[in-house]
Motif scaffolding. Structure first.
Motif, short mmCIF file in Angstrom:
data_model
loop_
_atom_site.label_atom_id
_atom_site.label_comp_id
_atom_site.label_asym_id
_atom_site.label_seq_id
_atom_site.Cartn_x
_atom_site.Cartn_y
_atom_site.Cartn_z
N GLU A 123 0.84 -1.21 0.00
CA GLU A 123 0.00 0.00 0.00
C GLU A 123 0.87 1.25 0.00
OE1 GLU A 123 -3.60 0.03 2.53
OE2 GLU A 123 -2.89 -1.91 3.22
N TRP A 124 1.95 1.25 0.78
CA TRP A 124 2.83 2.41 0.82
C TRP A 124 3.57 2.59 -0.51
CZ3 TRP A 124 3.23 6.50 3.76
CH2 TRP A 124 2.64 6.49 5.03
N ALA A 125 3.92 1.50 -1.16
CA ALA A 125 4.58 1.60 -2.46
C ALA A 125 3.64 2.20 -3.50
CB ALA A 125 5.06 0.22 -2.91
N ALA A 126 2.37 1.82 -3.46
CA ALA A 126 1.38 2.38 -4.38
C ALA A 126 1.20 3.87 -4.12
CB ALA A 126 0.06 1.63 -4.24
N THR A 130 2.13 7.54 -6.53
CA THR A 130 1.29 8.71 -6.81
C THR A 130 2.03 10.02 -6.52
OG1 THR A 130 0.32 8.74 -4.57
CG2 THR A 130 -0.77 7.36 -6.23
N LYS A 131 3.08 9.95 -5.72
CA LYS A 131 3.88 11.12 -5.38
C LYS A 131 5.16 11.20 -6.20
CE LYS A 131 1.14 12.57 -2.11
NZ LYS A 131 0.43 13.88 -2.24
N ASP A 132 5.27 10.34 -7.21
CA ASP A 132 6.46 10.30 -8.07
C ASP A 132 7.74 10.05 -7.27
OD1 ASP A 132 4.92 10.79 -10.33
OD2 ASP A 132 5.09 12.96 -10.11
N VAL A 133 7.61 9.21 -6.25
CA VAL A 133 8.77 8.84 -5.43
C VAL A 133 9.20 7.43 -5.84
CG1 VAL A 133 9.61 8.41 -3.10
CG2 VAL A 133 7.99 10.27 -3.52
N GLU A 134 10.45 7.29 -6.23
CA GLU A 134 10.96 5.99 -6.64
C GLU A 134 11.25 5.13 -5.41
OE1 GLU A 134 14.30 6.37 -9.17
OE2 GLU A 134 13.23 7.51 -10.73
N VAL A 135 10.74 3.91 -5.44
CA VAL A 135 10.91 2.98 -4.33
C VAL A 135 11.68 1.77 -4.84
CG1 VAL A 135 9.74 1.51 -2.65
CG2 VAL A 135 8.78 3.76 -3.24
#
Length: 280
Positions: A123-126, A130-135
């Protein structure tokens, strides 16, 4: 020497005595067997009574509970007690735990739209997407949260820098002691009363004007702020706001009158603000 008849007589007598002893033995054993059978019968009776009592002890409370509408099983009882305890103790995290007929737990999102702090890494990765943060692949929930916080902090710093750059761009260029282009220094002479009268300021306001101008420039028409570039009697910022030149005392006071009445309602209002804040 014994004759054959005597031998037969003795054998018969011996058999008869053996039979008699066997009969006596069976007769003696018969009462014990009878007593044992009686004991078994009594034990069977007690076992039947005990079984009936156990069955009654199980069925009566269950039937009574069902008649009263309360849970009939231990599972239902524990479930109901657990929910009552949670509700009474107010153990539910705000906006996160939903409890009802079962034991399912639902973690609600936070007020800013991000997942619950204890939500799954998926859920946090999804949300990070949406915030354009690469994980990175395989990142834990804590690592994803740290990446999101770092990205938000970086974006805030960049926005602050952009705002400061915009403010610096809007600030008129002024070097130390420099004179604004097109605003020559004043060389005409005169006195404060002459300048105020020529600027059309009512004599009733001269005291307010004198108080402010004395502290802004010391009644020096050519006063210039080395850092901001403010100029003239009232330190107009920028000098270009003053029609006819920022250093002309009459033009400077005329502009100041419009500023005082427009922002503070009057010279009296400007005076009150200056005494409270030491600027205007």
């Amino acid at each position: 020497m014994t004759s054959p008849n005597e031998t037969r007589t003795r054998t018969a007598a011996q058999i008869t005595r053996r039979d008699v002893r066997a009969i006596d033995t069976r007769a003696a054993a018969a009462p014990a067997s009878t007593r044992l059978n009686r004991r078994r019968g009594v034990l069977n009776v007690f076992a039947g009574v005990a079984a009936f009592g156990f069955l009654a002890a199980y069925l009566v409370p269950t039937a009574s509970a069902m008649a009263e509408g309360t849970p009939g099983s231990r599972f239902d009882t524990v479930q109901e007690n657990a929910q009552v305890y949670v509700a009474a103790a107010n153990l539910t995290p705000a906006g996160s735990l939903v409890y009802g007929a079962g034991y399912g737990v639902k973690l609600e999102p936070q007020s800013d739209g991000s997942p619950h702090p204890k939500a799954s890494a998926e859920e946090w990765a999804a949300y990070a997407a949406t915030k354009d943060v690469e994980v990175p692949a395989g990142a834990t929930r804590e690592e994803i949260q740290a990446a999101i916080d770092e990205a938000a902090k970086k974006a805030e710093e960049e926005a602050k820098k952009a705002e400061e750059a915009q403010a610096a761009k809007a600030q008129p260029a002024a070097s130390s002691g420099a004179i604004a282009l097109g605003s020559p220094l004043y060389t005409g002479g005169g006195a404060p009363s002459d300048w105020m009268a020529a600027a059309g300021i009512a004599q009733s306001d001269w005291g307010y004007v004198d108080y402010i101008v004395s502290r802004e420039s010391g009644w020096n028409p050519n006063a210039t702020n080395a850092s901001s570039g403010a100029c003239g009697l009232v330190q107009a910022l920028p000098c270009s706001k003053v029609p006819g030149g920022g250093y002309n005392p009459v033009a400077n006071l005329q502009w100041a009158t419009g500023y005082a009445t427009g922002r503070y309602g009057s010279w009296a209002g400007a005076y009150a603000f200056w005494t409270a804040n030491h600027w205007w």
